[in-house]
Design an enzyme around this catalytic site. Structure first.
Site, short mmCIF file in Angstrom:
data_model
loop_
_atom_site.label_atom_id
_atom_site.label_comp_id
_atom_site.label_asym_id
_atom_site.label_seq_id
_atom_site.Cartn_x
_atom_site.Cartn_y
_atom_site.Cartn_z
N CYS A 122 0.81 -1.23 0.00
CA CYS A 122 0.00 0.00 0.00
C CYS A 122 0.83 1.27 0.00
O CYS A 122 0.47 2.24 -0.67
CB CYS A 122 -0.99 -0.01 1.17
SG CYS A 122 -0.24 -0.09 2.81
N LYS A 201 -7.70 -8.45 10.11
CA LYS A 201 -7.45 -7.01 9.94
C LYS A 201 -8.73 -6.37 9.44
O LYS A 201 -9.22 -6.69 8.35
CB LYS A 201 -6.30 -6.78 8.97
CG LYS A 201 -5.95 -5.30 8.78
CD LYS A 201 -4.77 -5.15 7.84
CE LYS A 201 -4.38 -3.70 7.64
NZ LYS A 201 -3.25 -3.55 6.70
N GLU A 239 -11.06 -16.52 8.84
CA GLU A 239 -9.81 -15.93 8.37
C GLU A 239 -8.61 -16.56 9.09
O GLU A 239 -7.62 -16.94 8.45
CB GLU A 239 -9.82 -14.42 8.61
CG GLU A 239 -10.75 -13.64 7.70
CD GLU A 239 -10.14 -13.39 6.33
OE1 GLU A 239 -8.99 -13.81 6.08
OE2 GLU A 239 -10.82 -12.76 5.49
N LYS A 254 -6.00 -6.78 14.33
CA LYS A 254 -5.73 -5.36 14.10
C LYS A 254 -7.01 -4.67 13.67
O LYS A 254 -7.65 -5.13 12.72
CB LYS A 254 -4.65 -5.21 13.02
CG LYS A 254 -4.30 -3.76 12.70
CD LYS A 254 -3.25 -3.70 11.59
CE LYS A 254 -2.90 -2.24 11.30
NZ LYS A 254 -1.94 -2.13 10.19
N SER A 280 -2.40 3.18 15.24
CA SER A 280 -2.00 4.58 15.31
C SER A 280 -3.02 5.49 16.00
O SER A 280 -2.65 6.31 16.85
CB SER A 280 -1.69 5.11 13.90
OG SER A 280 -2.82 4.95 13.05
N TYR A 319 3.00 1.71 19.48
CA TYR A 319 3.86 2.89 19.41
C TYR A 319 4.24 3.38 20.80
O TYR A 319 5.10 4.26 20.93
CB TYR A 319 3.14 3.99 18.61
CG TYR A 319 2.78 3.54 17.22
CD1 TYR A 319 3.73 3.56 16.19
CD2 TYR A 319 1.52 3.03 16.94
CE1 TYR A 319 3.41 3.11 14.92
CE2 TYR A 319 1.19 2.58 15.67
CZ TYR A 319 2.14 2.62 14.67
OH TYR A 319 1.83 2.15 13.42
#
Length: 330
Positions: A122, A201, A239, A254, A280, A319
């Site tokens: 991406c 995801k 999945e 995620k 994020s 993070y």
């Protein structure tokens, strides 16, 4: 009062008792620090929507690696921001691509630091999508071509392993991606390189700051034809089951914060390590509130991380990893 007298507070009476009976704890070995590398020189540029997170050029990445090492963090998740984008995301699988260069450098700086390479297209495609685009011959409708994208993802994974990546982490959500990458790695002689599958995801609104960081916002449409619908839970089992059958070594959920029920679902149904990606926007919301003085940052971060562990996460990509390592050293 009738017997027995139940007093749950007996096991909360002081810190020592609470420590003895604590069911879940976060350690520095649980967390992985994402880092962003880019072309250029003398770059350490803060990402505006992610306070405390930076883009590093290769000549400045050493200071980040030294800090991470000093804090005792054992693994990083590596993202690259290229200087060239095209329809196929060619720079994702070039031997001199930014991720490949950074991996070689980091392994020279600290051979024992685990480099987990994000394996996606991406940020390398000019469309911002996670694969190559196919246009329907009659309707002209544009969508990501699944099988054609797999070929490029395999090339990317092999190039990352060749550069020294310890773990391949494919985040593309193409059908059959684990089998394709596992076969490609094995054929190239990297049969011992694990795959950290982004198994579950979701097509989430929590990715906004990350897309700013790597300039990967889709140029048209969205990713809802390949990432999961946030309303679905049972689909996550399908999945993950596919990824297990295809040879995944880790299963990821995620985002993490809004999907702790899914983390628990995977933990209860599979015996592979479960990874939670504290993404994020989850980071940025806490940072923004803390900068306003509205929340106690350390307390809320550690409570959140403990909740991921309680839900069943074995590993947390966050993070906040460096912050957590500092908190734990107090």
């Amino acid at each position: 009062m009738s017997f027995p007298i139940i007093r749950h507070r007996r096991l909360r009476g002081n810190a020592a008792i609470r420590n003895l009976v604590r069911e879940n704890q976060v350690t520095v070995h649980d967390v992985v620090q994402p880092i962003f590398v880019t072309h250029g020189s003398n770059i350490k540029s803060e990402i505006p929507s992610m306070p405390g997170v930076y883009h590093f050029s290769l000549d400045r990445v050493q200071e980040e690696i030294e800090e991470i090492t000093k804090l005792g963090i054992q693994a990083i998740l590596l993202f690259g921001v290229p200087d060239h984008k095209d329809a196929k995301g060619t720079s994702a699988f070039m031997d001199e691509g930014i991720v490949q260069q950074a991996t070689r450098l980091i392994k020279e700086l600290n051979p024992n630091l685990l480099v987990i390479a994000d394996t996606c297209l991406c940020q390398f495609t000019d469309t911002g999508h996670c694969g190559v685009i196919h246009h329907h011959p009659i309707t002209g409708h544009a969508d990501v071509a699944n099988d054609a994208s797999l070929e490029l993802l395999v090339r990317t994974a092999v190039s990352q392993a060749k550069a020294g990546a310890d773990i391949i982490a494919p985040s593309n959500m193409m059908d059959g991606y684990v089998h394709a990458i596992r076969s490609g790695l094995d054929e190239a002689g990297y049969e011992n390189t694990p795959i950290m599958a982004y198994s579950v995801k979701y097509a989430s609104a929590y990715y906004g700051p990350f897309r700013d960081a790597v300039d990967s916002t889709p140029q048209f449409g969205d990713r809802k034809t390949y990432q999961m619908d946030p309303a679905n839970g049972r689909e996550a089992l399908r999945e993950a089951e596919s990824d297990v059958a295809e040879g995944a070594d880790f299963l990821m959920v995620k985002p993490a914060l809004a999907y702790m029920d899914i983390i628990r679902m995977l933990k209860d149904n599979f015996d592979l390590p479960v990874v939670a990606y504290n993404v994020s926007a989850e980071y940025s919301m806490i940072k923004a509130a803390a900068l306003q003085g509205w929340v106690n940052e350390e307390a809320i971060v550690m409570e959140t991380m403990t909740s991921f562990k309680r839900a069943g996460a074995d590993i947390i990509l966050t993070y906040f990893a460096k912050d957590i390592a500092r908190y734990l050293k107090k």
